[in-house]
Write a protein that holds these residues in place. Structure first.
Motif, PDB file in Angstrom:
ATOM      1  N   PRO A   9       8.407  33.283  39.322  1.00 56.74           N
ATOM      2  CA  PRO A   9       8.990  34.836  39.856  1.00 56.74           C
ATOM      3  C   PRO A   9       8.922  35.503  38.705  1.00 56.74           C
ATOM      4  CG  PRO A   9      10.598  33.115  39.791  1.00 56.74           C
ATOM      5  CD  PRO A   9       9.459  32.466  39.525  1.00 56.74           C
ATOM      6  N   GLU A  12      13.500  38.604  40.635  1.00 58.68           N
ATOM      7  CA  GLU A  12      14.217  37.861  41.568  1.00 58.68           C
ATOM      8  C   GLU A  12      15.506  38.832  42.078  1.00 58.68           C
ATOM      9  OE1 GLU A  12      16.096  33.451  42.104  1.00 58.68           O
ATOM     10  OE2 GLU A  12      15.068  33.912  40.164  1.00 58.68           O
ATOM     11  N   PHE A  36      11.972  37.456  45.923  1.00 60.81           N
ATOM     12  CA  PHE A  36      11.483  37.354  44.574  1.00 60.81           C
ATOM     13  C   PHE A  36       9.892  37.446  44.859  1.00 60.81           C
ATOM     14  CE2 PHE A  36      10.491  33.217  46.972  1.00 60.81           C
ATOM     15  CZ  PHE A  36       9.185  32.926  46.673  1.00 60.81           C
TER      16      PHE A  36
END
Length: 333
Positions: A9, A12, A36
């Motif tokens: 990610p 997030e 995410f």
């Protein structure tokens, strides 16, 4: 767009909320969103007009200040930098990494400035170039990258078509070498043939520079073409997310099913059963408890009116917020 991206990610989001005070009460534009976006991927964000898509996108880069929640950038290590707590100076530096391309390429450009000045503006504000020669070199490079002819540098926005105006918007977004770009319905105001050109441009840029995109749109056929994963939003809530093939093959939320059933099929003698949504959309001002989609859902039961379903992983990387996922039965009368 379908890029080959890392499965880590880049952004997030946890518990993100954006409320507005109105005369009628508190408007819940974005309400407790978890999300995410992996580095180098395109996340398509879809939903009806007014569901909070653009508000969410602007909160992610702090064009709008969130009411609550966390927005972590460079979240590969599980931590990252929570930009909601950054001061003005640090946020100005962070903002170079986080850019946006707006929906209306004419309204987002100053009509009194020519192309050269429009692209130079972010470079000048952030003092990127050390000399006029560096500035000119950088601007011409950006114009070349987005497909704008050098002869247009002294042209004003009203003298250009929508596609060229949007290319200016893309060039401005790229000027500071960002990592993440919010694409807020970037082709909805353009003709179909111009849409394809801009989408191909965005795909080429992502492939060349490994950008991370949030692509906001209400056009599911476009989203299917450009996205790696898709998130479906309804009245401030994310109701389903998943890899684009899986979500189109097997939509789990009743709202997603209704959206997909409305996509026209460009084939003769091919019938598709369209799901017609009945009932009224609840007000985002002081919304009632329970599932926001309940008044329009064919499968709603008593629990839906009192308990808000949580976004859960029903299948690998396929999340849905519904009490009856996998066991949908028409509501009892």
């Amino acid at each position: 767009m379908k890029t080959t991206q890392e499965t880590t990610p880049y952004i997030e989001v946890r518990g993100l909320k954006k409320y507005f005070s109105t005369k009628r009460g508190t408007l819940h534009a974005v309400d407790d969103v978890d999300l995410f976006i992996n580095r180098g991927e395109t996340l398509g964000l879809v939903g009806e007009s007014g569901c909070g898509k653009s508000t969410l996108g602007r909160c992610l880069i702090r064009l709008l200040e969130p009411t609550a929640g966390e927005i972590r950038v460079n979240a590969e290590d599980g931590k990252g930098t929570d930009i909601t707590g950054l001061g003005k100076a640090k946020m100005k530096e962070m903002r170079k990494k986080l850019q946006i391309v707006f929906q209306d390429p004419y309204a987002s450009l100053n009509p009194r400035l020519p192309v050269w000045e429009l692209i130079a503006e972010p470079l000048r504000v952030n003092r990127v170039c050390k000399s006029k020669e560096d500035m000119q070199k950088r601007i011409r490079y950006l114009m070349d990258v987005v497909g704008l002819a050098e002869r247009l540098e002294n042209t004003y926005p009203h003298e250009l078509d929508g596609g060229r105006r949007q290319r200016i918007g893309v060039a401005r977004a790229l000027a500071l070498e960002p990592e993440f770009i919010v694409l807020d319905e970037p082709v909805s105001a353009l003709d179909v043939c111009i849409q394809a050109q801009i989408l191909n441009l965005l795909h080429r840029l992502q492939k060349e520079f490994s950008y991370t995109y949030l692509f906001i749109s209400h056009d599911l056929s476009v989203v299917k073409h450009v996205s790696d994963r898709i998130a479906v939003m309804y009245l401030g809530k994310i109701v389903e997310t998943g890899e684009y093939r899986e979500l189109f093959r097997k939509p789990l939320h009743p709202y997603t099913q209704a959206l997909l059933s409305a996509i026209p099929v460009a084939k003769l003698n091919v019938a598709r059963e369209q799901i017609l949504l009945e009932g009224d959309v609840p007000s985002p001002v002081n919304p009632p408890p329970g599932c926001r989609f309940m008044p329009r859902c064919h499968y709603a039961q008593e629990i839906c009116s009192r308990e808000l379903p949580k976004l859960r992983e029903h299948e690998p990387q396929h999340f849905v917020a519904c009490h009856f996922t996998g066991n949908l039965q028409p509501k009892t009368k």
